[in-house]
Design an enzyme around this catalytic site. Structure first.
Site: not given
Ligand code: GH3
Ligand code: MG
Ligand code: MG
Length: 470
Positions: A9-10, A53, A55, A330-331, A338, A347, A373
């Site tokens: 305020d002034d 204020d 004004m 683990d796969i 791949n 993927d 994986e």
């Molecule tokens: P193991 O039976 O001993 O597990 O053999 P593996 O081939 O599954 O194992 P390794 O660790 O040698 O390979 C894993 C692969 O997974 C290598 C990597 O490029 C792949 N990978 C990791 N992340 C991704 C992803 O997000 N997408 C894809 N497409 N591949 C992936």
């Molecule tokens: Mg594997």
């Molecule tokens: Mg692995």
């Protein structure tokens, strides 16, 4: 509630009067005697609210207000214009400049404290939302920014509540060319309609006697669905006490009768924009939280979330009454998939695996992508015996039916190896993960497509293997 109030305020005695009143209520008061000085203090001292204020020689209050509301850095600070003017035209100009409220000189104490407290409360909530938005930005998961005034105020759904028809007609006429206006005449109907959750604003007459309008406002505030819904109240000029009470229990804004159409429009615009801005901040926050804890490819939880959750889960086992098990899988030969079919097919396999894992576990189990994986499943209240069965079911669910992928053949056989272990009271998360990893390693080494269990003593207690027909 303490807050820093900037009084502008002034005329020095005016400043002193407000300063004394606010200081006696334990507000931290800072002052300025003109527009330029006010702007400097806004940037230097970050006040929580500004009493401005109108004004003043040089830059007047409207100009100061416009400047503040145009800068995203300070636009969130609420502004109350303190004015000797009481023409609706001046109020509308102030609202259009971005002012949140008005006080008429000489300033009445009840009105002053009620408005300052209610606006400071609102600012604190907004500060919290803006802070979260900032964290989301820092995280790089949301692209925020903007201010209230960048929101649209068109097409709002507004509920008007009054016992009589007079003001309802006026409000409806004034607002219905840009908004959808709904009408209720009592508390019960209002709560029911508002509970649907699709309103942008509710306008309530505080003078109603057929129902208790203040109680209605409290009920709206206590309901999860309507807690954040702005409430614009219509009050009699003389009823300061009722208005103060209303502001205290969460009425967001008010209009003094007789309703001025332009002022109504301006206040509705502010409330609707603010609501939409808040909604956007909230949903950005939820989205950013979801993104921060989720693996983008599979939609399962990510490793970071799993690890922080695991700490909490392990601590529940300390007293020995609860059990907790962990699967790590683990796969098998994923690299070959791949290498043979490309990363995209890899993927697709990972995504499908995520779906199969979720299909095979309970809602309370936490499945996460641990690495490329590699996946983990945390099983609360589950002992080793049951965990082995879950692991075995999962292994079969994966290995027994080829995965649908976009290759010429249309599908691929996939197997996985699983390590299983349970949590020992007193051990930490790291030890648990390490043991599950050892079990997985052992499953790989002993031929893959199998489950290996390590008990809490560290001894391997079983291997499982079922041939999968190709
Ligand atoms: P193991 O039976 O001993 O597990 O053999 P593996 O081939 O599954 O194992 P390794 O660790 O040698 O390979 C894993 C692969 O997974 C290598 C990597 O490029 C792949 N990978 C990791 N992340 C991704 C992803 O997000 N997408 C894809 N497409 N591949 C992936
Ligand atoms: Mg594997
Ligand atoms: Mg692995």
């Amino acid at each position: 509630m303490s807050a820093r109030v900037l009084v502008v305020d002034d005329v020095l005695p005016n400043v002193k009067v407000l300063e004394a009143k606010l200081t006696s209520e334990y507000f931290d008061v800072i002052t300025a005697s003109g527009g330029e000085e006010a702007l400097a203090r806004v940037y230097r001292d970050s006040p929580d609210i500004i009493l401005l204020d109108v004004m003043m020689p040089g830059m007047n209050g409207f100009e100061v207000c416009r400047k503040i509301k145009a800068d995203p850095l300070v636009a969130h600070i609420p502004i109350v214009m303190v004015t000797a003017l009481s023409e609706p035209r001046d109020r509308v100009e102030g609202l259009e400049a971005g002012a949140d409220d008005f006080l008429t000189k000489p300033v009445n104490d009840t009105a002053l404290f009620a408005r300052v407290r209610s606006l400071v409360r609102l600012k604190m909530m907004m500060d919290e939302l803006r802070l979260r938005e900032q964290t989301g930005n820092d995280f790089g998961v949301i692209d925020g920014g903007g201010t209230e005034s960048s929101e649209s105020d068109k097409g709002a759904r507004i509920l008007v509540v009054d016992e009589g028809q007079r003001d309802i007609n006026k409000v409806t006429e004034t607002l219905s060319d840009t908004h959808e206006v709904l009408v209720e005449h009592d508390a019960e109907g209002t709560l029911q309609r508002a509970g649907v959750g699709d309103l942008d604003l509710i306008i309530v007459s505080l003078a109603a006697t057929a129902f208790d309008p203040l109680r209605l406002c409290v009920q709206l505030r206590n309901n999860e669905v309507t807690r954040q819904l702005p409430i614009l109240s219509l009050v009699e000029e003389t009823d300061t006490e009722r208005l103060a009470k209303g502001l205290e229990i969460g009425v967001t804004d008010y209009l003094v009768r007789p309703v001025d159409r332009n002022e109504l429009k301006a206040r509705v615009r502010t409330q609707v924009r603010r609501k939409r801005f808040q909604d956007r901040l909230r949903s950005n926050y939820h989205e950013s939280m979801a993104m921060a804890v989720t693996d983008g490819l599979t939609g399962l939880y990510n490793r970071r979330y799993f690890e922080s959750h695991l700490m909490n889960a392990v601590s529940t086992v300390q007293d020995g009454n609860k059990s907790l098990s962990l699967l790590m899988m683990d796969i098998d030969h994923f690299k070959q998939i791949n290498d043979t079919y490309g990363h995209n097919v890899g993927d697709e396999v990972l995504r499908e695996l995520g779906v199969r894992i979720l299909d095979s576990v309970r809602g309370v189990d936490l499945a996460a992508r641990y690495g490329g994986e590699e996946f983990v499943v945390l099983l609360p209240d589950t002992g080793l015996g049951v965990a082995v069965n879950v692991a075995e079911r999962l292994r079969r669910r994966i290995g027994s039916e080829p995965f649908g992928v976009s290759t010429d053949g249309g599908s691929l056989p996939v197997t996985c190896s699983v390590g299983v272990t349970s949590c020992e009271p007193g051990e930490d998360a790291l030890a648990l993960v390490k043991r599950a990893d050892q079990a997985l390693y052992s499953a790989k080494n002993s031929g893959r497509n199998r489950v290996v269990v390590i008990d809490t003593n560290g001894s391997e207690i079983s291997h499982s293997y079922t041939a999968v027909s190709a």
